[in-house]
Design a protein around this motif. Structure first.
Motif, short mmCIF file in Angstrom:
data_model
loop_
_atom_site.label_atom_id
_atom_site.label_comp_id
_atom_site.label_asym_id
_atom_site.label_seq_id
_atom_site.Cartn_x
_atom_site.Cartn_y
_atom_site.Cartn_z
N PHE A 87 0.80 -1.22 0.00
CA PHE A 87 0.00 0.00 0.00
C PHE A 87 0.83 1.28 0.00
O PHE A 87 0.27 2.37 -0.14
CB PHE A 87 -0.94 0.02 1.22
CG PHE A 87 -1.86 -1.17 1.30
CD1 PHE A 87 -2.91 -1.32 0.41
CD2 PHE A 87 -1.66 -2.16 2.25
CE1 PHE A 87 -3.75 -2.43 0.48
CE2 PHE A 87 -2.48 -3.26 2.33
CZ PHE A 87 -3.54 -3.40 1.44
N GLY A 88 2.13 1.16 0.22
CA GLY A 88 3.00 2.33 0.19
C GLY A 88 3.01 3.15 1.47
O GLY A 88 3.39 4.33 1.46
N ILE A 89 2.62 2.54 2.59
CA ILE A 89 2.59 3.29 3.85
C ILE A 89 4.02 3.55 4.35
O ILE A 89 4.98 2.91 3.93
CB ILE A 89 1.76 2.57 4.94
CG1 ILE A 89 2.38 1.22 5.31
CG2 ILE A 89 0.32 2.40 4.48
CD1 ILE A 89 3.20 1.21 6.56
N ILE A 90 4.12 4.49 5.28
CA ILE A 90 5.36 4.77 6.00
C ILE A 90 5.11 4.40 7.45
O ILE A 90 4.09 4.81 8.04
CB ILE A 90 5.73 6.26 5.89
CG1 ILE A 90 5.97 6.63 4.41
CG2 ILE A 90 6.95 6.59 6.73
CD1 ILE A 90 6.06 8.11 4.17
N GLY A 91 5.99 3.61 8.06
CA GLY A 91 5.66 3.09 9.38
C GLY A 91 6.80 3.04 10.35
O GLY A 91 7.97 2.99 9.98
N THR A 92 6.41 3.02 11.63
CA THR A 92 7.35 2.84 12.74
C THR A 92 6.80 1.76 13.65
O THR A 92 5.62 1.78 14.02
CB THR A 92 7.52 4.13 13.55
OG1 THR A 92 8.05 5.15 12.69
CG2 THR A 92 8.49 3.92 14.72
#
Length: 248
Positions: free
Chosen positions: A58-63
């Protein structure tokens, strides 16, 4: 800093440390209509499968934040495997009290609500990292049917019957906290079996390769008891799901 050793051993081959399957994770991501650039925080992120696959798909940015050194290492390797190291980062730390430095679109705690002292406290913690109009994800067990005795509840590894609610009661508890339930994905029997039964082969292989380890008696005791305990109690009485919440 680490989790109890038995979990590091029993779940060392798991990518997902709860009764969800990879298909369930994909279903949840699609149900949330995730978009490229959405920021996701995952407290108790385990081996990073949620963040890594959602970054890829989905192209998310995560931590992600997790206190298991093993799972933290596995999460970083998974990010490399899926070529998403520029999108996700993992922190080896106790997730209790963690607040993101930049507000996120989705704040999740999937199966580790002990970090906030329970569901209500974890929702309160996650909300501190959330953008207005964002979504909180809570992964939590519930009773499929309420155990008739406290001994049966303990056979499900609950401390007491009161530790968990029936599904409608759990939904009502979210409403009482002033949140709308806007989505849910519930684990099925396949997910439960893959989560639990996969641990047994892992423990058996560990015993074969570590016969002189001081922890052998602990692993042997769990392998001796867990298959019957799970099939007699957990499989009969316990459900599990991820619930998407939005503040009213």
């Amino acid at each position: 800093m680490d989790i109890p050793r038995i979990f590091n051993i029993a779940e060392s081959n798991h990518r997902i440390h709860n009764p969800f399957t990879s298909e369930d994770l994909a279903t949840l991501g699609a149900a949330l209509h995730l978009k490229a650039g959405n920021r996701v925080l995952d407290l108790g992120s385990g081996s990073g499968e949620l963040l890594c696959t959602w970054a890829k798909d989905f192209g998310i940015i995560g931590t992600g934040v997790d206190m298991s050194q093993l799972f933290h290492t596995q999460a970083k390797l998974r990010a490399e495997e899926l070529a998403v190291v520029n999108q996700v980062g993992f922190i080896h730390d106790d997730a209790a009290g963690y607040i993101a430095t930049e507000k996120v679109d989705v704040a999740a705690c999937i199966g580790a609500t002990w970090i906030g002292g329970g569901v209500a406290g974890t929702i309160e913690l996650l909300d501190k990292s959330l953008l207005a109009g964002g979504i909180i994800l809570i992964g939590e067990p519930y009773w499929i049917q309420r155990p008739p005795t406290e001994d049966i509840a303990k056979g499900c590894l609950a401390g007491a019957i009161s530790d968990y609610l029936l599904l409608p009661e759990l939904i009502r508890s979210f409403h009482a906290l002033n949140y709308d339930v806007v989505e849910m994905v519930l684990a099925d029997q396949k997910g439960w079996d893959r989560y639990m039964a996969a641990q047994w082969l892992t423990m058996r292989r560990w015993l074969e390769t570590n016969p002189d380890d001081d922890f052998v008696e602990n692993v042997r005791a769990q392998l001796d008891s867990d298959p019957e305990r799970y099939t007699r109690y957990t499989r009969e009485y316990m459900g599990w799901g991820v619930f998407a919440l939005m503040k009213r």
